[in-house]
Design an enzyme around this catalytic site. Sequence first.
Site, PDB file in Angstrom:
ATOM      1  N   GLU A 146     -11.746  11.502  -8.363  1.00 30.56           N
ATOM      2  CA  GLU A 146     -11.380  10.832  -9.621  1.00 30.56           C
ATOM      3  C   GLU A 146     -12.639  10.625 -10.467  1.00 30.56           C
ATOM      4  O   GLU A 146     -12.674  10.958 -11.652  1.00 30.56           O
ATOM      5  CB  GLU A 146     -10.718   9.501  -9.296  1.00 30.56           C
ATOM      6  CG  GLU A 146     -10.345   8.672 -10.513  1.00 30.56           C
ATOM      7  CD  GLU A 146      -9.863   7.287 -10.150  1.00 30.56           C
ATOM      8  OE1 GLU A 146      -9.235   6.651 -11.017  1.00 30.56           O
ATOM      9  OE2 GLU A 146     -10.123   6.827  -9.013  1.00 30.56           O
ATOM     10  N   HIS A 147     -13.661  10.047  -9.866  1.00 31.12           N
ATOM     11  CA  HIS A 147     -14.955   9.842 -10.521  1.00 31.12           C
ATOM     12  C   HIS A 147     -16.029  10.565  -9.707  1.00 31.12           C
ATOM     13  O   HIS A 147     -16.109  10.364  -8.489  1.00 31.12           O
ATOM     14  CB  HIS A 147     -15.346   8.364 -10.574  1.00 31.12           C
ATOM     15  CG  HIS A 147     -14.285   7.444 -11.086  1.00 31.12           C
ATOM     16  ND1 HIS A 147     -13.438   6.755 -10.238  1.00 31.12           N
ATOM     17  CD2 HIS A 147     -13.947   7.086 -12.343  1.00 31.12           C
ATOM     18  CE1 HIS A 147     -12.616   6.004 -10.964  1.00 31.12           C
ATOM     19  NE2 HIS A 147     -12.900   6.191 -12.243  1.00 31.12           N
TER      20      HIS A 147
END
Length: 443
Positions: free
Chosen positions: A338-339
Amino acid sequence: MMSVLDLRGRSLTLRDLRTALPRAEFDVEAALHTVRPICEDVRERGAEALYAAAERFDGVRPQRLRVPAEVITAALDALDPTVREALEESIRRARLVHADQRRTDGVTQVSRGGRVTERWVPVDRVGLYVPGGLAVYPSSVVMNVVPAQLAEVGSVAVASPPQREAPQGFTGWPHPTILAACALLGVDEVYAMGGAQAVAGFAYGFDDADQVCEPVSLVTGPGNIYVAAAKRLLKGLIGIDAEAGPTEIAILADATADAEHVAADLISQAEHDPLAASVLVTDSAEFADSVAAALERRVARTKHQERVGTALAGPQSGVVLVDDVDAGLDVVNAYAAEHLEIHTADAAEVAARVRNAGAVFVGTWAPVSLGDYCAGSNHVLPTGGCAIHSSGLSVQSFLRGIHVVEYDRDALREVGAHVVALARAEDLPGHGDAIIARLPELE
């Protein structure tokens, strides 16, 4: 605290990597058995089912489902000025970035007299979900509302769980900071409903005495596993952005990175949830040891140390040792976080080679926390490896492309024989007959 996976000296296929890398267990299919009766109850009983669900799951029954305008105004009036200033800056930066995402209609002249226009049309109405469980997320109001508004969605509604413990005057309503963020963005349709029942309320619509919540076309926003399961169950009746799972951070770092910064960033995402994933990928065992020492010091003094410790020690988190940065890139591209933070000597060059991530944060001065609030980027991002095929929330999430086809007689005659030939090749002669009815000479 964090487990170690040593991949040095090993040549692994993509399939091997996806199997070996840490990942949170997030069984949406199993949660469907729980949310199905909740959603069916909302479909059948409407508002009364939503009130009952609030009492059952949130421990409080709202006075009304739709938050009165005066409560929203009072929340903004009571907002800490420093938080208001921060939210206003977050909104300003988000609008700057998302304004550049708006697509323009395009016209293609296929032939003389034949053209196809692609129109970009916003959905009619959206329901934006903002969590309110372990933490309060006014930032998620910004991240959902700004792209919807810039897409020119005509009707925007927000839902967030009613709070059992809240400042005086706000018990039974969404958290006042969430309400204040709605006020700053000009959103006045806000509902005190959370979880799977909120998704169902948006999908089916409901009447609450003299107030009506019309069904929405699309539901966006992060939530827990039950929100994700409700999205899966109701997809088709409504559009969804994604089935968001627990938050993830992956960090690709070499020996030049700052261990304190990396440790702080791993903790920053671990404090979201005991299931949050924090993964460090590095080609330096010595650096990994430095990060471990920094984590031990920092976790001991962080506010949510129990939650953080559980997340970091869980099977979804860990340190992955690799031979070099190129091997690390293979790992993070397989993981599709996601990050993703890049902390290497040549961070910009390495970041340019990332293919799979919800968002990439380049160098030590661009931590994920910046993106969570004030980078201008969107923090509603794909989780669970979905970044291999999906994007984060954007203006485009609220738009649909519609092709408008315009041909005159000569343009149809020019291509008509090809249409007839393909129709007959597919044994669909009626398709060809629709052309011949207009151009009998093609019989």
